[in-house]
Enzyme design. Structure first.
Site, PDB file in Angstrom:
ATOM      1  N   CYS A  64       0.257  -2.389   8.196  1.00  0.00           N
ATOM      2  CA  CYS A  64      -0.539  -3.360   8.964  1.00  0.00           C
ATOM      3  C   CYS A  64       0.294  -4.203   9.923  1.00  0.00           C
ATOM      4  N   PHE A 107     -16.822   6.765   8.992  1.00  0.00           N
ATOM      5  CA  PHE A 107     -17.220   5.646   9.851  1.00  0.00           C
ATOM      6  C   PHE A 107     -18.457   6.020  10.658  1.00  0.00           C
ATOM      7  N   LEU A 141      -5.409   7.493  15.201  1.00  0.00           N
ATOM      8  CA  LEU A 141      -6.057   6.916  16.394  1.00  0.00           C
ATOM      9  C   LEU A 141      -5.428   5.582  16.783  1.00  0.00           C
ATOM     10  N   GLU A 142      -5.049   4.788  15.786  1.00  0.00           N
ATOM     11  CA  GLU A 142      -4.379   3.525  16.125  1.00  0.00           C
ATOM     12  C   GLU A 142      -3.045   3.793  16.818  1.00  0.00           C
ATOM     13  N   ASP A 184      -3.711   1.068  -3.520  1.00  0.00           N
ATOM     14  CA  ASP A 184      -3.903   2.419  -2.982  1.00  0.00           C
ATOM     15  C   ASP A 184      -3.815   3.506  -4.048  1.00  0.00           C
ATOM     16  N   THR A 234      -5.072  -3.455   2.496  1.00  0.00           N
ATOM     17  CA  THR A 234      -4.295  -4.538   1.901  1.00  0.00           C
ATOM     18  C   THR A 234      -5.142  -5.602   1.194  1.00  0.00           C
ATOM     19  N   GLU A 239     -21.430 -13.067  20.359  1.00  0.00           N
ATOM     20  CA  GLU A 239     -22.820 -13.519  20.502  1.00  0.00           C
ATOM     21  C   GLU A 239     -23.787 -12.343  20.675  1.00  0.00           C
ATOM     22  N   TYR A 252      -7.808   6.463  10.824  1.00  0.00           N
ATOM     23  CA  TYR A 252      -7.225   5.176  11.195  1.00  0.00           C
ATOM     24  C   TYR A 252      -5.840   5.346  11.856  1.00  0.00           C
ATOM     25  N   THR A 291       3.915  -1.239   1.766  1.00  0.00           N
ATOM     26  CA  THR A 291       3.519  -0.541   2.990  1.00  0.00           C
ATOM     27  C   THR A 291       3.078  -1.511   4.082  1.00  0.00           C
ATOM     28  N   CYS A 292       2.183  -2.430   3.724  1.00  0.00           N
ATOM     29  CA  CYS A 292       1.571  -3.317   4.718  1.00  0.00           C
ATOM     30  C   CYS A 292       2.626  -4.031   5.548  1.00  0.00           C
ATOM     31  N   HIS A 311     -21.390 -19.055  23.657  1.00  0.00           N
ATOM     32  CA  HIS A 311     -21.349 -18.425  24.967  1.00  0.00           C
ATOM     33  C   HIS A 311     -20.124 -18.890  25.747  1.00  0.00           C
ATOM     34  N   LYS A 339       2.125  -2.262  12.747  1.00  0.00           N
ATOM     35  CA  LYS A 339       1.050  -1.635  13.534  1.00  0.00           C
ATOM     36  C   LYS A 339       0.370  -2.648  14.440  1.00  0.00           C
ATOM     37  N   GLU A 367      -8.181   2.185   0.929  1.00  0.00           N
ATOM     38  CA  GLU A 367      -6.729   1.913   1.023  1.00  0.00           C
ATOM     39  C   GLU A 367      -6.515   0.783   2.019  1.00  0.00           C
ATOM     40  N   ARG A 387      -2.615  10.083   2.731  1.00  0.00           N
ATOM     41  CA  ARG A 387      -1.493   9.598   1.940  1.00  0.00           C
ATOM     42  C   ARG A 387      -1.602  10.080   0.496  1.00  0.00           C
TER      43      ARG A 387
HETATM   44  P1  FAD Z   1       2.061  -0.525  -1.335  1.00  0.00           P
HETATM   45  O1  FAD Z   1       1.957  -1.644  -0.371  1.00  0.00           O
HETATM   46  O2  FAD Z   1       2.305   0.823  -0.781  1.00  0.00           O
HETATM   47  O3  FAD Z   1       3.231  -0.922  -2.359  1.00  0.00           O
HETATM   48  C1  FAD Z   1       3.696  -0.056  -3.357  1.00  0.00           C
HETATM   49  C2  FAD Z   1       5.171  -0.340  -3.613  1.00  0.00           C
HETATM   50  O4  FAD Z   1       5.577   0.290  -4.826  1.00  0.00           O
HETATM   51  C3  FAD Z   1       6.057   0.231  -2.515  1.00  0.00           C
HETATM   52  O5  FAD Z   1       7.022  -0.705  -2.124  1.00  0.00           O
HETATM   53  C4  FAD Z   1       6.716   1.435  -3.200  1.00  0.00           C
HETATM   54  O6  FAD Z   1       7.947   1.760  -2.636  1.00  0.00           O
HETATM   55  C5  FAD Z   1       6.825   0.930  -4.624  1.00  0.00           C
HETATM   56  N1  FAD Z   1       6.979   1.962  -5.650  1.00  0.00           N
HETATM   57  C6  FAD Z   1       6.411   3.195  -5.691  1.00  0.00           C
HETATM   58  N2  FAD Z   1       6.752   3.819  -6.832  1.00  0.00           N
HETATM   59  C7  FAD Z   1       7.527   2.968  -7.536  1.00  0.00           C
HETATM   60  C8  FAD Z   1       8.182   3.036  -8.802  1.00  0.00           C
HETATM   61  N3  FAD Z   1       8.066   4.095  -9.595  1.00  0.00           N
HETATM   62  N4  FAD Z   1       8.937   1.976  -9.199  1.00  0.00           N
HETATM   63  C9  FAD Z   1       9.078   0.885  -8.418  1.00  0.00           C
HETATM   64  N5  FAD Z   1       8.479   0.767  -7.219  1.00  0.00           N
HETATM   65  C10 FAD Z   1       7.698   1.796  -6.787  1.00  0.00           C
HETATM   66  N6  FAD Z   1      -4.514  -2.006   5.571  1.00  0.00           N
HETATM   67  C11 FAD Z   1      -5.225  -3.024   6.102  1.00  0.00           C
HETATM   68  O7  FAD Z   1      -5.923  -3.719   5.360  1.00  0.00           O
HETATM   69  N7  FAD Z   1      -5.182  -3.311   7.432  1.00  0.00           N
HETATM   70  C12 FAD Z   1      -4.415  -2.595   8.286  1.00  0.00           C
HETATM   71  O8  FAD Z   1      -4.399  -2.885   9.475  1.00  0.00           O
HETATM   72  C13 FAD Z   1      -3.656  -1.531   7.774  1.00  0.00           C
HETATM   73  N8  FAD Z   1      -2.874  -0.804   8.582  1.00  0.00           N
HETATM   74  C14 FAD Z   1      -2.109   0.182   8.062  1.00  0.00           C
HETATM   75  C15 FAD Z   1      -1.311   0.925   8.921  1.00  0.00           C
HETATM   76  C16 FAD Z   1      -0.539   1.942   8.449  1.00  0.00           C
HETATM   77  C17 FAD Z   1       0.342   2.722   9.384  1.00  0.00           C
HETATM   78  C18 FAD Z   1      -0.547   2.240   7.044  1.00  0.00           C
HETATM   79  C19 FAD Z   1       0.313   3.326   6.480  1.00  0.00           C
HETATM   80  C20 FAD Z   1      -1.344   1.530   6.176  1.00  0.00           C
HETATM   81  C21 FAD Z   1      -2.140   0.493   6.689  1.00  0.00           C
HETATM   82  N9  FAD Z   1      -2.982  -0.255   5.859  1.00  0.00           N
HETATM   83  C22 FAD Z   1      -3.729  -1.255   6.378  1.00  0.00           C
HETATM   84  C23 FAD Z   1      -3.090   0.045   4.420  1.00  0.00           C
HETATM   85  C24 FAD Z   1      -2.253  -0.938   3.571  1.00  0.00           C
HETATM   86  O9  FAD Z   1      -0.937  -0.980   4.049  1.00  0.00           O
HETATM   87  C25 FAD Z   1      -2.268  -0.487   2.115  1.00  0.00           C
HETATM   88  O10 FAD Z   1      -3.605  -0.348   1.705  1.00  0.00           O
HETATM   89  C26 FAD Z   1      -1.573  -1.484   1.190  1.00  0.00           C
HETATM   90  O11 FAD Z   1      -0.250  -1.699   1.581  1.00  0.00           O
HETATM   91  C27 FAD Z   1      -1.611  -0.958  -0.235  1.00  0.00           C
HETATM   92  O12 FAD Z   1      -0.958  -1.851  -1.098  1.00  0.00           O
HETATM   93  P2  FAD Z   1      -0.442  -1.369  -2.541  1.00  0.00           P
HETATM   94  O13 FAD Z   1       0.056  -2.598  -3.215  1.00  0.00           O
HETATM   95  O14 FAD Z   1      -1.458  -0.554  -3.197  1.00  0.00           O
HETATM   96  O15 FAD Z   1       0.786  -0.386  -2.239  1.00  0.00           O
HETATM   97  P1  NDP Z   2      -7.053   9.282   6.135  1.00  0.00           P
HETATM   98  O1  NDP Z   2      -6.993   9.797   4.753  1.00  0.00           O
HETATM   99  O2  NDP Z   2      -7.947   8.148   6.436  1.00  0.00           O
HETATM  100  O3  NDP Z   2      -7.435  10.464   7.144  1.00  0.00           O
HETATM  101  C1  NDP Z   2      -6.718  11.651   7.195  1.00  0.00           C
HETATM  102  C2  NDP Z   2      -6.935  12.339   8.525  1.00  0.00           C
HETATM  103  O4  NDP Z   2      -6.095  13.490   8.596  1.00  0.00           O
HETATM  104  C3  NDP Z   2      -8.350  12.832   8.701  1.00  0.00           C
HETATM  105  O5  NDP Z   2      -8.688  12.766  10.064  1.00  0.00           O
HETATM  106  C4  NDP Z   2      -8.255  14.286   8.214  1.00  0.00           C
HETATM  107  O6  NDP Z   2      -9.197  15.113   8.821  1.00  0.00           O
HETATM  108  C5  NDP Z   2      -6.887  14.676   8.715  1.00  0.00           C
HETATM  109  N1  NDP Z   2      -6.238  15.706   7.912  1.00  0.00           N
HETATM  110  C6  NDP Z   2      -6.132  15.764   6.568  1.00  0.00           C
HETATM  111  N2  NDP Z   2      -5.416  16.850   6.199  1.00  0.00           N
HETATM  112  C7  NDP Z   2      -5.080  17.492   7.326  1.00  0.00           C
HETATM  113  C8  NDP Z   2      -4.335  18.653   7.603  1.00  0.00           C
HETATM  114  N3  NDP Z   2      -3.803  19.374   6.614  1.00  0.00           N
HETATM  115  N4  NDP Z   2      -4.164  19.031   8.877  1.00  0.00           N
HETATM  116  C9  NDP Z   2      -4.692  18.304   9.890  1.00  0.00           C
HETATM  117  N5  NDP Z   2      -5.419  17.185   9.709  1.00  0.00           N
HETATM  118  C10 NDP Z   2      -5.599  16.775   8.431  1.00  0.00           C
HETATM  119  O7  NDP Z   2      -5.553   8.984   6.473  1.00  0.00           O
HETATM  120  P2  NDP Z   2      -4.739   8.060   7.423  1.00  0.00           P
HETATM  121  O8  NDP Z   2      -3.391   8.652   7.263  1.00  0.00           O
HETATM  122  O9  NDP Z   2      -5.296   7.916   8.797  1.00  0.00           O
HETATM  123  O10 NDP Z   2      -4.847   6.620   6.744  1.00  0.00           O
HETATM  124  C11 NDP Z   2      -4.602   6.369   5.386  1.00  0.00           C
HETATM  125  C12 NDP Z   2      -5.277   5.103   4.956  1.00  0.00           C
HETATM  126  O11 NDP Z   2      -4.536   3.970   5.378  1.00  0.00           O
HETATM  127  C13 NDP Z   2      -6.655   4.905   5.557  1.00  0.00           C
HETATM  128  O12 NDP Z   2      -7.645   5.536   4.794  1.00  0.00           O
HETATM  129  C14 NDP Z   2      -6.823   3.419   5.576  1.00  0.00           C
HETATM  130  O13 NDP Z   2      -7.507   2.980   4.432  1.00  0.00           O
HETATM  131  C15 NDP Z   2      -5.410   2.889   5.608  1.00  0.00           C
HETATM  132  N6  NDP Z   2      -5.200   2.327   6.942  1.00  0.00           N
HETATM  133  C16 NDP Z   2      -5.913   1.233   7.322  1.00  0.00           C
HETATM  134  C17 NDP Z   2      -5.812   0.742   8.595  1.00  0.00           C
HETATM  135  C18 NDP Z   2      -6.614  -0.434   9.013  1.00  0.00           C
HETATM  136  O14 NDP Z   2      -7.154  -1.128   8.169  1.00  0.00           O
HETATM  137  N7  NDP Z   2      -6.732  -0.709  10.293  1.00  0.00           N
HETATM  138  C19 NDP Z   2      -4.927   1.349   9.561  1.00  0.00           C
HETATM  139  C20 NDP Z   2      -4.222   2.500   9.073  1.00  0.00           C
HETATM  140  C21 NDP Z   2      -4.375   2.947   7.812  1.00  0.00           C
HETATM  141  P3  NDP Z   2     -10.608  15.524   8.131  1.00  0.00           P
HETATM  142  O15 NDP Z   2     -11.579  14.464   8.550  1.00  0.00           O
HETATM  143  O16 NDP Z   2     -10.875  16.856   8.703  1.00  0.00           O
HETATM  144  O17 NDP Z   2     -10.389  15.557   6.647  1.00  0.00           O
END
Ligand code: FAD
Ligand code: NDP
Length: 580
Positions: free
Chosen positions: A161, A319, A294-295, A420, A429, A560, A291, A155-156, A555, A164, A427, A381
């Site tokens: 990440c 938060f 809003l991002e 994750d 990286t 600071e 996250y 994902t990252c 500064h 993004k 969740e 997720r």
């Molecule tokens: P993943 O990176 O999701 O890797 C899992 C892999 O396993 C995937 O490639 C998947 O396809 C594969 N897979 C799944 N099932 C199987 C199977 N059965 N067999 C083989 N392969 C399989 N985190 C930060 O720290 N900073 C950020 O700025 C940030 N921004 C983010 C922005 C967005 C839009 C999103 C969605 C996430 C963001 N995150 C951020 C969160 C971060 O990306 C995840 O926490 C991180 O990638 C999780 O790593 P992981 O190894 O658990 O899983």
């Molecule tokens: P989150 O699980 O953090 O938040 C889900 C959001 O969706 C909440 O605002 C929740 O509202 C709302 N929601 C949930 N279900 C519904 C529904 N059925 N209808 C409408 N709104 C709903 O998810 P994200 O997808 O934003 O991010 C997933 C994770 O990825 C984060 O937790 C973070 O750890 C990681 N990430 C990290 C980033 C970073 O480090 N900068 C950037 C992006 C992602 P409510 O509060 O009401 O439950």
């Protein structure tokens, strides 16, 4: 000869009729360590203390003849010689001991098989390979509902990440270009979505390629297939007859964006599709308020798109809520629209480019509808455990499909999890990476360091970034008796020439009962990620407010601000915005 034969047959009889036998000496520290490990884990075992027996020396001689091992402890399980203390420790840590106790002395294709080639999986696989282990890694990306797929790295790298942060950077460049006139430039440029997408995707493909090369370099066998468990030591290539066996498995399958269960949901996209969208997103609705929503709202608005966020309850649950609301106000002041306390109820296609969104206010039940070009669901997720056939292991999952673990261990002794996919872990990286590394070191290097899921610094990359580490004010007040909050507003010097410079904010949450130890640090402002990363070390080492006061500032910087905080929130003094 007769004595040795008798001793042999006595030994044979004894080790074959007792599950675990330890030939030991009472004074030997290694024997003590082995016996302690077995006792602490409630394993039933028999001890023969050779130094208390008159025929002890001849038994030891016979043991040497039989096993080639001169020293004690000499340990047997189900009649098989396991070795001495360090051998016992090795097989305890890498999981073989449990198999041996089950009378399973099988060997496997791999020491470790990692399922998932994202942040956690790759880190664990590389660490194990560096320790000389034979490692396999499966990674397979199921196409998104809109057919988006990507390469190795998870994902990252592909849909999180990395893209993004680059989109965030693009929107900051636009903001800087539009305020650069005051610095003597005329930098206003036009923006092209396709160019950004193409360049970001090109960069990602390079990263995919690097990851593949690294696996090769580390002699990790990479299988671009979905893996599915057959039993606790065997996985199948999904849809094929091929299998691989391993002593241990690490599940690192991460998660994918959740879709709401409403009519027409398939018309919406998610973050899996946004960064490779081949058309201009146009007028966008983001559903969710954490996250991702809003991002994305921040950079889409910053790139000039008409952006609306539909919020079910509050912004950034978990938060610091003062700052969450400041982010909302800041986004609003930039032109992002918010539909509060609402959830979508239906999406209807209107021609090729338009989606009618129907929604409802969760309190008043008031209806809402509007037409958008792109709807992005960012409502959390769901872990990718559904296809793993966890039933074959008897492993239960939570409603969000996540796994409950204890120190990354599942209830099945050969199966671990990181990233994750773990229930109740952030969740992020670096969390997945660190947990993967530490777990592998514990398994194969017998270290004891555990992952600390509590003190995790993080940043929300909204236009004004929000960085934090430790407790939010609310959580601190719910946990500690006597919390004092120091805070201030500030205007970054970088923005000083703007007609209406944005107000930034810093907050230290302190435990007054413990020398004002800093429980939480929060900052809203440019480069908050960089600032928080540095200060997080201080918080990890237990810094107090006095330590922050003693620190000399740099500064003129935003960072600071933490060296000069004097106003406590409890004093109710009005905050005056100051420059750096
Ligand atoms: P993943 O990176 O999701 O890797 C899992 C892999 O396993 C995937 O490639 C998947 O396809 C594969 N897979 C799944 N099932 C199987 C199977 N059965 N067999 C083989 N392969 C399989 N985190 C930060 O720290 N900073 C950020 O700025 C940030 N921004 C983010 C922005 C967005 C839009 C999103 C969605 C996430 C963001 N995150 C951020 C969160 C971060 O990306 C995840 O926490 C991180 O990638 C999780 O790593 P992981 O190894 O658990 O899983
Ligand atoms: P989150 O699980 O953090 O938040 C889900 C959001 O969706 C909440 O605002 C929740 O509202 C709302 N929601 C949930 N279900 C519904 C529904 N059925 N209808 C409408 N709104 C709903 O998810 P994200 O997808 O934003 O991010 C997933 C994770 O990825 C984060 O937790 C973070 O750890 C990681 N990430 C990290 C980033 C970073 O480090 N900068 C950037 C992006 C992602 P409510 O509060 O009401 O439950």
């Amino acid at each position: 000869l007769k004595t040795i034969q008798t001793t042999f047959s006595n030994i044979d009889h004894y080790i074959n009729n007792n599950k675990v036998v330890v030939y030991s000496k009472t004074h030997c520290p290694f024997c003590k360590q082995a016996k302690k490990l077995l006792a602490e884990n409630d394993y039933n075992f028999q001890v023969v203390e050779l130094d208390t027996l008159s025929d002890g020396p001849s038994i030891q001689e016979a043991l040497f003849e039989r096993t080639g091992q001169k020293t004690v402890p000499s340990i047997f399980i189900h009649g098989k010689h396991v070795g001495g203390c360090s051998d016992l420790l090795d097989c305890y840590h890498d999981g073989r001991l449990n198999d041996y106790l089950d009378n399973n002395f099988q060997t496997y294709d791999y020491d470790l098989c990692v399922i998932g080639g994202g942040s956690g999986g790759i880190s664990a696989a590389k660490e194990a390979a560096s320790l000389g282990k034979k490692v396999a890694l499966f990674d397979f990306v199921t196409p998104s509902r809109h057919g988006t797929i990507w390469g190795l790295g998870g994902t990252c790298v592909n849909v999180g990440c990395i893209p993004k942060k680059l989109f965030h950077r693009a929107s900051l460049l636009n903001e800087e270009a539009s305020t650069s006139d005051n610095f003597g430039f005329g930098m206003k440029k036009t923006f092209n979505w396709k160019t950004l997408v193409e360049n970001v995707q090109k960069y990602i493909r390079n990263l995919n390629n690097n990851y593949e090369q690294e696996l090769k370099k580390n002699k990790i066998d990479y299988f671009n297939f979905k893996a599915q468990f057959v039993d606790k030591h065997l996985v199948q290539f999904c849809g094929q007859d091929k299998t691989v066996s391993a002593q241990n498995f690490i599940i690192a399958v991460g998660g994918r964006p959740t879709y709401p269960d409403i009519p027409g949901a398939h018309l919406g996209i998610t973050s899996d599709d946004l960064f490779s969208l081949n058309k201009d997103p146009g007028k966008v609705l983001l559903v969710g308020a954490s996250y991702i929503a809003l991002e994305c709202a921040g950079f889409l608005n910053g790139l000039g798109y008409d952006t609306t966020v539909m919020v079910r309850s509050i912004l950034l649950r978990g938060f610091d809520q003062d700052i969450a609301n400041m982010i909302g106000d800041d986004l609003e002041s930039r032109g992002v629209k918010f539909i509060r306390s609402s959830v979508p109820t239906e999406l209807i296609e209107q021609g090729m480019q338009n989606i009618m969104v129907k929604a409802e206010n969760t309190n008043t039940k008031e209806k809402y509808e509007d037409v958008f070009n792109t709807v992005v669901f960012a409502i959390g997720r769901t872990a990718c455990t559904e296809d793993l056939n966890l039933n074959s292991l008897g492993l239960p999952v939570q409603p969000n499909q996540k796994l409950v673990t204890s120190h990354e261990k599942t209830q099945v002794h050969s199966v671990y999890a990181v990233g994750d996919v773990i229930h109740n872990a952030p969740e992020l990286t670096p969390v997945a990476i660190k947990a993967g590394k530490l777990l592998v070191r514990r398994i194969y290097r017998k270290t004891t360091e555990q992952m600390n899921y509590k003190l995790v610094p993080t940043t929300v990359f909204t236009p004004l970034e929000y960085g934090c580490v430790g407790y939010s004010e609310t959580d601190a007040k719910a946990t500690f008796k006597n919390v004092v909050v120091y805070h201030n507003q500030f205007v970054p010097l970088e923005n000083a020439l703007e007609s209406e410079p944005r107000k930034c904010y810093a907050k230290l949450v302190c435990d007054a009962d413990n020398k004002d130890k800093v429980l939480g640090l929060h900052i809203l402002g440019p480069n908050a990620g960089e600032i928080t990363q540095g200060y997080a070390l201080g918080i990890m080492l237990g810094a107090t407010k006095l330590d922050f006061d003693a620190l000399i500032g740099i500064h003129p910087t935003c960072a600071e601000v933490f060296t000069t905080l004097t106003v406590s929130k409890e004093s109710n003094k009005k905050l005056e915005s100051s420059g750096c």
